[in-house]
Design a protein around this motif. Sequence first.
Motif, PDB file in Angstrom:
ATOM      1  N   GLY A  19      34.179  65.558  37.121  1.00  0.00           N
ATOM      2  CA  GLY A  19      35.348  64.882  37.008  1.00  0.00           C
ATOM      3  C   GLY A  19      36.536  65.739  37.660  1.00  0.00           C
ATOM      4  O   GLY A  19      36.273  66.853  38.057  1.00  0.00           O
ATOM      5  N   SER A  20      37.702  65.271  37.516  1.00  0.00           N
ATOM      6  CA  SER A  20      38.939  66.199  38.129  1.00  0.00           C
ATOM      7  C   SER A  20      40.088  66.071  37.199  1.00  0.00           C
ATOM      8  O   SER A  20      40.276  65.334  36.193  1.00  0.00           O
ATOM      9  N   LEU A  21      40.994  67.396  37.324  1.00  0.00           N
ATOM     10  CA  LEU A  21      41.795  67.297  36.687  1.00  0.00           C
ATOM     11  C   LEU A  21      43.367  68.043  37.672  1.00  0.00           C
ATOM     12  O   LEU A  21      42.757  68.687  38.586  1.00  0.00           O
ATOM     13  N   ARG A  22      44.622  67.584  37.120  1.00  0.00           N
ATOM     14  CA  ARG A  22      45.258  68.361  38.197  1.00  0.00           C
ATOM     15  C   ARG A  22      46.320  69.221  37.227  1.00  0.00           C
ATOM     16  O   ARG A  22      47.148  68.231  36.274  1.00  0.00           O
ATOM     17  N   LEU A  23      46.292  70.489  37.165  1.00  0.00           N
ATOM     18  CA  LEU A  23      47.415  71.265  36.378  1.00  0.00           C
ATOM     19  C   LEU A  23      48.532  71.593  37.085  1.00  0.00           C
ATOM     20  O   LEU A  23      48.695  71.583  38.362  1.00  0.00           O
ATOM     21  N   SER A  24      49.755  71.475  36.240  1.00  0.00           N
ATOM     22  CA  SER A  24      51.097  71.687  36.998  1.00  0.00           C
ATOM     23  C   SER A  24      51.764  72.948  36.315  1.00  0.00           C
ATOM     24  O   SER A  24      51.328  73.168  35.023  1.00  0.00           O
ATOM     25  N   CYS A  25      52.567  73.594  36.888  1.00  0.00           N
ATOM     26  CA  CYS A  25      53.048  74.703  36.172  1.00  0.00           C
ATOM     27  C   CYS A  25      54.711  74.664  36.756  1.00  0.00           C
ATOM     28  O   CYS A  25      54.788  74.560  37.837  1.00  0.00           O
ATOM     29  N   ALA A  26      55.711  74.558  35.801  1.00  0.00           N
ATOM     30  CA  ALA A  26      56.893  74.144  36.039  1.00  0.00           C
ATOM     31  C   ALA A  26      57.761  75.528  36.020  1.00  0.00           C
ATOM     32  O   ALA A  26      57.619  76.433  34.759  1.00  0.00           O
ATOM     33  N   LYS A  39      35.887  77.881  45.380  1.00  0.00           N
ATOM     34  CA  LYS A  39      36.403  77.244  46.757  1.00  0.00           C
ATOM     35  C   LYS A  39      35.455  75.999  47.241  1.00  0.00           C
ATOM     36  O   LYS A  39      34.361  75.747  46.863  1.00  0.00           O
ATOM     37  N   GLY A  40      36.280  75.290  47.779  1.00  0.00           N
ATOM     38  CA  GLY A  40      35.951  73.985  48.128  1.00  0.00           C
ATOM     39  C   GLY A  40      36.078  72.757  47.099  1.00  0.00           C
ATOM     40  O   GLY A  40      35.764  71.714  47.028  1.00  0.00           O
ATOM     41  N   ARG A  41      36.549  73.327  45.709  1.00  0.00           N
ATOM     42  CA  ARG A  41      36.545  72.323  44.658  1.00  0.00           C
ATOM     43  C   ARG A  41      37.960  72.353  44.206  1.00  0.00           C
ATOM     44  O   ARG A  41      38.452  71.320  43.876  1.00  0.00           O
ATOM     45  N   PHE A  42      38.496  73.349  44.120  1.00  0.00           N
ATOM     46  CA  PHE A  42      40.014  73.545  43.820  1.00  0.00           C
ATOM     47  C   PHE A  42      40.937  73.762  44.816  1.00  0.00           C
ATOM     48  O   PHE A  42      40.515  74.515  45.647  1.00  0.00           O
ATOM     49  N   GLY A  70      35.335  68.153  41.212  1.00  0.00           N
ATOM     50  CA  GLY A  70      33.893  68.704  40.765  1.00  0.00           C
ATOM     51  C   GLY A  70      33.727  69.643  39.743  1.00  0.00           C
ATOM     52  O   GLY A  70      33.132  70.480  39.912  1.00  0.00           O
ATOM     53  N   LEU A  71      34.425  69.369  38.541  1.00  0.00           N
ATOM     54  CA  LEU A  71      34.666  70.347  37.415  1.00  0.00           C
ATOM     55  C   LEU A  71      33.099  70.488  36.835  1.00  0.00           C
ATOM     56  O   LEU A  71      32.166  69.597  36.790  1.00  0.00           O
ATOM     57  N   LYS A  72      32.818  71.808  36.185  1.00  0.00           N
ATOM     58  CA  LYS A  72      31.602  72.035  35.850  1.00  0.00           C
ATOM     59  C   LYS A  72      32.041  72.620  34.499  1.00  0.00           C
ATOM     60  O   LYS A  72      32.954  73.279  34.195  1.00  0.00           O
ATOM     61  N   PRO A  73      30.873  72.663  33.447  1.00  0.00           N
ATOM     62  CA  PRO A  73      31.102  73.251  32.328  1.00  0.00           C
ATOM     63  C   PRO A  73      31.403  74.613  32.222  1.00  0.00           C
ATOM     64  O   PRO A  73      32.339  75.013  31.283  1.00  0.00           O
ATOM     65  N   SER A 103      32.888  68.698  29.553  1.00  0.00           N
ATOM     66  CA  SER A 103      31.559  68.560  29.031  1.00  0.00           C
ATOM     67  C   SER A 103      30.543  68.126  29.893  1.00  0.00           C
ATOM     68  O   SER A 103      30.655  67.726  31.113  1.00  0.00           O
ATOM     69  N   SER A 104      29.204  68.494  29.411  1.00  0.00           N
ATOM     70  CA  SER A 104      28.089  68.304  30.350  1.00  0.00           C
ATOM     71  C   SER A 104      27.587  66.927  30.072  1.00  0.00           C
ATOM     72  O   SER A 104      27.806  66.062  29.218  1.00  0.00           O
TER      73      SER A 104
END
Length: 125
Positions: free
Chosen positions: A16-23, A65-68, A85-88, A124-125
């Motif tokens: 899966g994917s996530l987008r982190l933000s930092c303000a 590299k290539g994922r983030f 392409g998140l991994k455990p 999670s796997s």
Amino acid sequence: QVQLVESGGGLVQAGGSLRLSCAASTRPFSAYTLAWFRQAPGKERDFVAHVGWSAHDTYYTDSVKGRFTISRDNAKNAVYLEMNGLKPEDTAVYYCAAKVATRTSVVTTTSYPYWGQGTQVTVSS
């Protein structure tokens, strides 16, 4: 004093994917270079990605590299980490960090005087 506030963490399945933000509270935001680090339970805080004054100046640890993708928006005083392409093994608390100094290592925690409080990412796997 620079204040950094992360958001966007959560629980996601492998692949899966996530987008982190930092303000950031500081101005001029463009004077800072920014990074993401992560810390898994019982482990040291490790470098993930860095973006320089130019949004095109990026650097990643090999494992992401290539994922983030790290990016910055100076108009919004924000830095982002797009994670695909998140991994455990990506499970950790993710921190954003900022520095002004130019002749310090971008991968070393001690180079960064300003840190956010962290956001949890669980895969999670």
